[in-house]
Design a protein around this motif. Sequence first.
Motif, PDB file in Angstrom:
ATOM      1  N   TYR A 196      30.177  37.642  36.875  1.00 14.24           N
ATOM      2  CA  TYR A 196      30.901  38.828  36.418  1.00 14.24           C
ATOM      3  C   TYR A 196      31.450  39.584  37.625  1.00 14.24           C
ATOM      4  CZ  TYR A 196      29.791  38.630  31.441  1.00 14.24           C
ATOM      5  OH  TYR A 196      29.741  38.256  30.125  1.00 14.24           O
ATOM      6  N   GLY A 197      32.696  40.065  37.488  1.00 15.21           N
ATOM      7  CA  GLY A 197      33.317  40.868  38.530  1.00 15.21           C
ATOM      8  C   GLY A 197      33.353  42.331  38.113  1.00 15.21           C
ATOM      9  N   LEU A 198      33.389  43.231  39.116  1.00 14.87           N
ATOM     10  CA  LEU A 198      33.546  44.662  38.834  1.00 14.87           C
ATOM     11  C   LEU A 198      34.960  45.043  39.237  1.00 14.87           C
ATOM     12  CD1 LEU A 198      32.454  47.370  37.929  1.00 14.87           C
ATOM     13  CD2 LEU A 198      31.620  47.737  40.256  1.00 14.87           C
ATOM     14  N   GLY A 199      35.840  45.193  38.226  1.00 11.57           N
ATOM     15  CA  GLY A 199      37.266  45.317  38.490  1.00 11.57           C
ATOM     16  C   GLY A 199      37.769  46.742  38.597  1.00 11.57           C
ATOM     17  N   ALA A 200      38.789  46.910  39.468  1.00 14.20           N
ATOM     18  CA  ALA A 200      39.557  48.151  39.568  1.00 14.20           C
ATOM     19  C   ALA A 200      40.980  47.786  39.960  1.00 14.20           C
ATOM     20  CB  ALA A 200      38.957  49.084  40.625  1.00 14.20           C
ATOM     21  N   ASN A 201      41.919  48.674  39.648  1.00 11.35           N
ATOM     22  CA  ASN A 201      43.310  48.503  40.073  1.00 11.35           C
ATOM     23  C   ASN A 201      43.365  48.427  41.602  1.00 11.35           C
ATOM     24  OD1 ASN A 201      45.983  48.795  40.768  1.00 11.35           O
ATOM     25  ND2 ASN A 201      46.352  50.597  39.481  1.00 11.35           N
ATOM     26  N   ALA A 202      43.789  47.263  42.137  1.00 12.60           N
ATOM     27  CA  ALA A 202      43.753  47.038  43.587  1.00 12.60           C
ATOM     28  C   ALA A 202      44.740  47.910  44.346  1.00 12.60           C
ATOM     29  CB  ALA A 202      44.032  45.567  43.891  1.00 12.60           C
ATOM     30  N   CYS A 203      45.716  48.514  43.623  1.00 14.36           N
ATOM     31  CA  CYS A 203      46.704  49.360  44.290  1.00 14.36           C
ATOM     32  C   CYS A 203      46.330  50.834  44.249  1.00 14.36           C
ATOM     33  CB  CYS A 203      48.082  49.160  43.652  1.00 14.36           C
ATOM     34  SG  CYS A 203      48.638  47.452  43.746  1.00 14.36           S
ATOM     35  N   ASN A 204      45.213  51.145  43.612  1.00 10.98           N
ATOM     36  CA  ASN A 204      44.782  52.537  43.463  1.00 10.98           C
ATOM     37  C   ASN A 204      43.556  52.780  44.348  1.00 10.98           C
ATOM     38  OD1 ASN A 204      43.438  54.873  42.600  1.00 10.98           O
ATOM     39  ND2 ASN A 204      44.052  54.628  40.460  1.00 10.98           N
TER      40      ASN A 204
END
Length: 315
Positions: free
Chosen positions: A37-45
Amino acid sequence: MTELATLRLDADDRGLDRAAAILGAGGLVAFPTETVYGLGANACNGRAVARIFAAKGRPRFNPLIVHLAEAQAARAFVAWSDKAETLATRFWPGPLTLVLPLLPGSPISPLVTADLPSLALRVPAHPLARALLRRFGGPVAAPSANPSGRISPTNADHVAAGLSGRIEAILDGGPCPVGVESTIVGLTDDTPRLLRPGGLASEEIEAALGCPLATSGPEVTAPGQLASHYAPTAPVRLNATGKRPGERLLGFGAVAEADLNLSPSGDLTEAAANLFAMLHRIDDGTVPIAVSPIPETGLGRAINDRLRRAAAPRD
Ligand code: TXA
Ligand code: MG
């Protein structure tokens, strides 16, 4: 940090819409990939990415992998190359991460790369990961969804046990089929380098490239470089040919006294898929864990790498 009410989202259109909306609003969503499982966030923010480091307690100098829905999107962020094309064509979507030179003016937050001139990219194969990435429509930074230094999560309950209250949502896709993190290959100069063994056997990568992978190099900034990583709470003893009094034995192959067995038939793919879930189950925090020898070939390299870190002296 204030406690959040962490949502558990189902693997359906509603769950995916909600997950994509949370990412769009700068929130954190744990999601399944075929590896862990990954912990995702907007990479541009940058603010959203900063929250990943806070939620995991991760050191800021440890860069993140950016996840894309399609290989073509990579060219907007990194200097693409023939070797990258060869590996992406052959292995994406799949459990392979490529580290490539970051293009100047890229919109990726510098927190993602820890200010390095390179960027780690991967196109995951898990259908839910791909559906979420398509719906969100942009690059998603995602480390494994565990508190820094602990065992990586291969189901939604592992994620909840480590990060509940610190993230907005968990998209529940059941257990991860591969079970160890992606293989990381560095393509920042003329010499392809294995930066982390993982869910794609390095032998397959070498066959596709037609040359061996170097295993270390001057610029290796990489992977879970903290010696004690993937650590259960209890002490771990490797290459155990038997069980000592007071130990629990995590077996591999035909081992009579094993408490849990990674693969009774000695299959490395099955063992990789079971590794983290069985480490979670066998670890009660105190009883020492012994682990059978695992061959150092194919997925065995990734398993042994994680086990060596699990057994390393703690801070
Ligand atoms: O399977 C995986 O790779 C999972 C899933 C969620 O995709 N992700 C994962 O992320 O394992 P994480 O953060 O736990 O491990 C990423 C590793 C780190 O050890 C980091 O040092 C390395 O990738 N890394 C990231 N960017 C890098 C870069 N520019 N150069 C060298 N290493 C890099
Ligand atoms: Mg990790």
